[in-house]
Scaffold this motif. Structure first.
Motif, PDB file in Angstrom:
ATOM      1  N   ALA A  52      15.318  -1.791  -1.684  1.00  0.00           N
ATOM      2  CA  ALA A  52      16.756  -1.520  -1.686  1.00  0.00           C
ATOM      3  C   ALA A  52      17.466  -2.679  -2.378  1.00  0.00           C
ATOM      4  O   ALA A  52      17.110  -3.843  -2.175  1.00  0.00           O
ATOM      5  CB  ALA A  52      17.263  -1.374  -0.254  1.00  0.00           C
ATOM      6  N   SER A  53      18.471  -2.349  -3.166  1.00  0.00           N
ATOM      7  CA  SER A  53      19.279  -3.363  -3.852  1.00  0.00           C
ATOM      8  C   SER A  53      20.740  -2.977  -3.747  1.00  0.00           C
ATOM      9  O   SER A  53      21.080  -1.798  -3.634  1.00  0.00           O
ATOM     10  CB  SER A  53      18.892  -3.453  -5.334  1.00  0.00           C
ATOM     11  OG  SER A  53      17.533  -3.759  -5.503  1.00  0.00           O
ATOM     12  N   ALA A  54      21.600  -3.989  -3.795  1.00  0.00           N
ATOM     13  CA  ALA A  54      23.057  -3.782  -3.829  1.00  0.00           C
ATOM     14  C   ALA A  54      23.584  -4.503  -5.063  1.00  0.00           C
ATOM     15  O   ALA A  54      23.403  -5.716  -5.197  1.00  0.00           O
ATOM     16  CB  ALA A  54      23.711  -4.330  -2.566  1.00  0.00           C
ATOM     17  N   LEU A  55      24.209  -3.753  -5.948  1.00  0.00           N
ATOM     18  CA  LEU A  55      24.757  -4.311  -7.176  1.00  0.00           C
ATOM     19  C   LEU A  55      26.270  -4.332  -7.065  1.00  0.00           C
ATOM     20  O   LEU A  55      26.889  -3.293  -6.803  1.00  0.00           O
ATOM     21  CB  LEU A  55      24.317  -3.477  -8.386  1.00  0.00           C
ATOM     22  CG  LEU A  55      22.828  -3.542  -8.733  1.00  0.00           C
ATOM     23  CD1 LEU A  55      21.977  -2.747  -7.776  1.00  0.00           C
ATOM     24  CD2 LEU A  55      22.595  -3.050 -10.138  1.00  0.00           C
ATOM     25  N   VAL A  63      28.610  -8.238 -11.452  1.00  0.00           N
ATOM     26  CA  VAL A  63      28.938  -9.649 -11.249  1.00  0.00           C
ATOM     27  C   VAL A  63      27.993 -10.337 -10.268  1.00  0.00           C
ATOM     28  O   VAL A  63      27.985 -11.568 -10.183  1.00  0.00           O
ATOM     29  CB  VAL A  63      30.408  -9.825 -10.785  1.00  0.00           C
ATOM     30  CG1 VAL A  63      31.366  -9.379 -11.881  1.00  0.00           C
ATOM     31  CG2 VAL A  63      30.676  -9.053  -9.494  1.00  0.00           C
ATOM     32  N   ASP A  64      27.180  -9.570  -9.541  1.00  0.00           N
ATOM     33  CA  ASP A  64      26.234 -10.144  -8.592  1.00  0.00           C
ATOM     34  C   ASP A  64      25.265  -9.044  -8.170  1.00  0.00           C
ATOM     35  O   ASP A  64      25.535  -7.850  -8.359  1.00  0.00           O
ATOM     36  CB  ASP A  64      26.973 -10.698  -7.368  1.00  0.00           C
ATOM     37  CG  ASP A  64      26.210 -11.820  -6.659  1.00  0.00           C
ATOM     38  OD1 ASP A  64      25.018 -12.048  -6.966  1.00  0.00           O
ATOM     39  OD2 ASP A  64      26.813 -12.460  -5.774  1.00  0.00           O
ATOM     40  N   VAL A  65      24.148  -9.448  -7.597  1.00  0.00           N
ATOM     41  CA  VAL A  65      23.163  -8.488  -7.105  1.00  0.00           C
ATOM     42  C   VAL A  65      22.458  -9.091  -5.898  1.00  0.00           C
ATOM     43  O   VAL A  65      22.258 -10.304  -5.827  1.00  0.00           O
ATOM     44  CB  VAL A  65      22.148  -8.096  -8.210  1.00  0.00           C
ATOM     45  CG1 VAL A  65      21.303  -9.298  -8.648  1.00  0.00           C
ATOM     46  CG2 VAL A  65      21.243  -6.963  -7.753  1.00  0.00           C
ATOM     47  N   VAL A  66      22.122  -8.220  -4.960  1.00  0.00           N
ATOM     48  CA  VAL A  66      21.373  -8.624  -3.776  1.00  0.00           C
ATOM     49  C   VAL A  66      20.144  -7.730  -3.718  1.00  0.00           C
ATOM     50  O   VAL A  66      20.260  -6.503  -3.727  1.00  0.00           O
ATOM     51  CB  VAL A  66      22.240  -8.483  -2.499  1.00  0.00           C
ATOM     52  CG1 VAL A  66      21.419  -8.767  -1.260  1.00  0.00           C
ATOM     53  CG2 VAL A  66      23.457  -9.392  -2.583  1.00  0.00           C
ATOM     54  N   PHE A  67      18.958  -8.367  -3.666  1.00  0.00           N
ATOM     55  CA  PHE A  67      17.699  -7.633  -3.589  1.00  0.00           C
ATOM     56  C   PHE A  67      16.653  -8.566  -2.989  1.00  0.00           C
ATOM     57  O   PHE A  67      16.988  -9.683  -2.576  1.00  0.00           O
ATOM     58  CB  PHE A  67      17.283  -7.070  -4.962  1.00  0.00           C
ATOM     59  CG  PHE A  67      16.873  -8.107  -5.981  1.00  0.00           C
ATOM     60  CD1 PHE A  67      15.570  -8.154  -6.447  1.00  0.00           C
ATOM     61  CD2 PHE A  67      17.791  -9.011  -6.494  1.00  0.00           C
ATOM     62  CE1 PHE A  67      15.186  -9.105  -7.392  1.00  0.00           C
ATOM     63  CE2 PHE A  67      17.420  -9.947  -7.447  1.00  0.00           C
ATOM     64  CZ  PHE A  67      16.111 -10.000  -7.885  1.00  0.00           C
ATOM     65  N   PHE A  68      15.390  -8.141  -2.930  1.00  0.00           N
ATOM     66  CA  PHE A  68      14.383  -8.886  -2.183  1.00  0.00           C
ATOM     67  C   PHE A  68      14.130 -10.296  -2.708  1.00  0.00           C
ATOM     68  O   PHE A  68      13.615 -11.138  -1.979  1.00  0.00           O
ATOM     69  CB  PHE A  68      13.067  -8.097  -2.090  1.00  0.00           C
ATOM     70  CG  PHE A  68      12.303  -7.986  -3.393  1.00  0.00           C
ATOM     71  CD1 PHE A  68      11.335  -8.910  -3.718  1.00  0.00           C
ATOM     72  CD2 PHE A  68      12.561  -6.944  -4.268  1.00  0.00           C
ATOM     73  CE1 PHE A  68      10.628  -8.809  -4.907  1.00  0.00           C
ATOM     74  CE2 PHE A  68      11.861  -6.831  -5.453  1.00  0.00           C
ATOM     75  CZ  PHE A  68      10.898  -7.773  -5.778  1.00  0.00           C
ATOM     76  N   GLN A  69      14.478 -10.598  -3.957  1.00  0.00           N
ATOM     77  CA  GLN A  69      14.288 -11.947  -4.487  1.00  0.00           C
ATOM     78  C   GLN A  69      15.587 -12.756  -4.523  1.00  0.00           C
ATOM     79  O   GLN A  69      15.568 -13.911  -4.905  1.00  0.00           O
ATOM     80  CB  GLN A  69      13.680 -11.890  -5.887  1.00  0.00           C
ATOM     81  CG  GLN A  69      12.236 -11.425  -5.866  1.00  0.00           C
ATOM     82  CD  GLN A  69      11.621 -11.422  -7.249  1.00  0.00           C
ATOM     83  OE1 GLN A  69      12.272 -11.184  -8.255  1.00  0.00           O
ATOM     84  NE2 GLN A  69      10.317 -11.685  -7.291  1.00  0.00           N
ATOM     85  N   HIS A  70      16.690 -12.138  -4.157  1.00  0.00           N
ATOM     86  CA  HIS A  70      18.001 -12.807  -4.092  1.00  0.00           C
ATOM     87  C   HIS A  70      18.710 -12.210  -2.886  1.00  0.00           C
ATOM     88  O   HIS A  70      19.417 -11.213  -3.003  1.00  0.00           O
ATOM     89  CB  HIS A  70      18.775 -12.570  -5.398  1.00  0.00           C
ATOM     90  CG  HIS A  70      20.047 -13.335  -5.489  1.00  0.00           C
ATOM     91  ND1 HIS A  70      21.277 -12.735  -5.378  1.00  0.00           N
ATOM     92  CD2 HIS A  70      20.282 -14.658  -5.670  1.00  0.00           C
ATOM     93  CE1 HIS A  70      22.227 -13.653  -5.492  1.00  0.00           C
ATOM     94  NE2 HIS A  70      21.645 -14.822  -5.671  1.00  0.00           N
ATOM     95  N   LEU A  71      18.492 -12.813  -1.716  1.00  0.00           N
ATOM     96  CA  LEU A  71      18.833 -12.181  -0.447  1.00  0.00           C
ATOM     97  C   LEU A  71      20.305 -12.228  -0.059  1.00  0.00           C
ATOM     98  O   LEU A  71      20.693 -11.598   0.924  1.00  0.00           O
ATOM     99  CB  LEU A  71      17.988 -12.782   0.683  1.00  0.00           C
ATOM    100  CG  LEU A  71      16.481 -12.513   0.576  1.00  0.00           C
ATOM    101  CD1 LEU A  71      15.729 -13.228   1.697  1.00  0.00           C
ATOM    102  CD2 LEU A  71      16.185 -11.023   0.596  1.00  0.00           C
TER     103      LEU A  71
END
Length: 194
Positions: A52-55, A63-71
């Motif tokens: 799952a990711s949130a862009l 402008v930012d992203v949240v995913f398993f390598q950037h929590l």
């Protein structure tokens, strides 16, 4: 009371008393589909790594992203609670969770798009009981659920988006199949939904 969303359906994120929600949780759950055939029992259960990711977007630009390598987002308003490499919850609880503190999301961020992709490349034909759901983090009440239809030769889906509507937020179920093993692969398909 939870709403089962259909593709394209939208709901307001205001409480029944008219106040806005302060924080929400986007949960993703899935199971590997049962293998078929004589040798299926010998091969054992397969492992499928959905991510799952949130862009975060502002005026159509990521402008930012949240995913398993950037929590966590740069400002900390969006947080991923960690990577699940095999799934397994399916119709029950969440295998991966992204928390959004709506009050802390920077004012210039006008959309948060949630995606799911098969990091290991299996298609959704190999997944069952997959869903995403939105939960009021303060009360634990499920607000909406979107079933990620099983089957298909695609490896990703643009699940849903939160977007600003005046002073509040709304949720729109997108449910668009896509190809890709990472959120970067999905960016061209996401643009059509901004």
């Amino acid at each position: 009371m939870s709403v089962n969303l259909n593709k394209g359906q939208q709901i307001s994120l205001s409480k029944s008393d008219g106040t806005a929600l302060s924080a929400v949780r986007m949960g993703l759950g899935w199971q590997a589909a049962q293998r078929k055939g004589f040798l299926a029992k010998l091969a054992g259960a397969r492992e499928i790594d959905l991510d799952a990711s949130a862009l975060l977007f502002a005026d159509g630009q990521m402008v930012d992203v949240v995913f398993f390598q950037h929590l966590a987002s740069q400002d900390g308003s969006v947080r991923h609670l960690g990577d699940n490499l095999v799934g397994g919850t399916g119709a029950g609880g969440d295998d991966e969770v992204i928390l959004v503190d709506l009050g802390r999301v920077p004012g210039h961020v006008d959309q948060i798009v949630f995606t799911v992709n098969s990091f290991t490349g299996q298609t959704f034909a190999e997944v069952q009981n997959a869903f995403c759901r939105l939960v009021d983090e303060a009360t634990g009440q499920e607000l909406a659920r979107y079933t990620l239809s099983g089957g298909g030769a695609y490896t990703a889906q643009i699940m849903a988006k939160l977007y600003r509507n005046g002073a509040g937020w709304q949720l729109k179920a997108i449910g668009e199949p896509a190809a890709g093993q990472t959120f970067q692969d999905l960016l061209p398909a996401i643009v059509a939904h901004l």
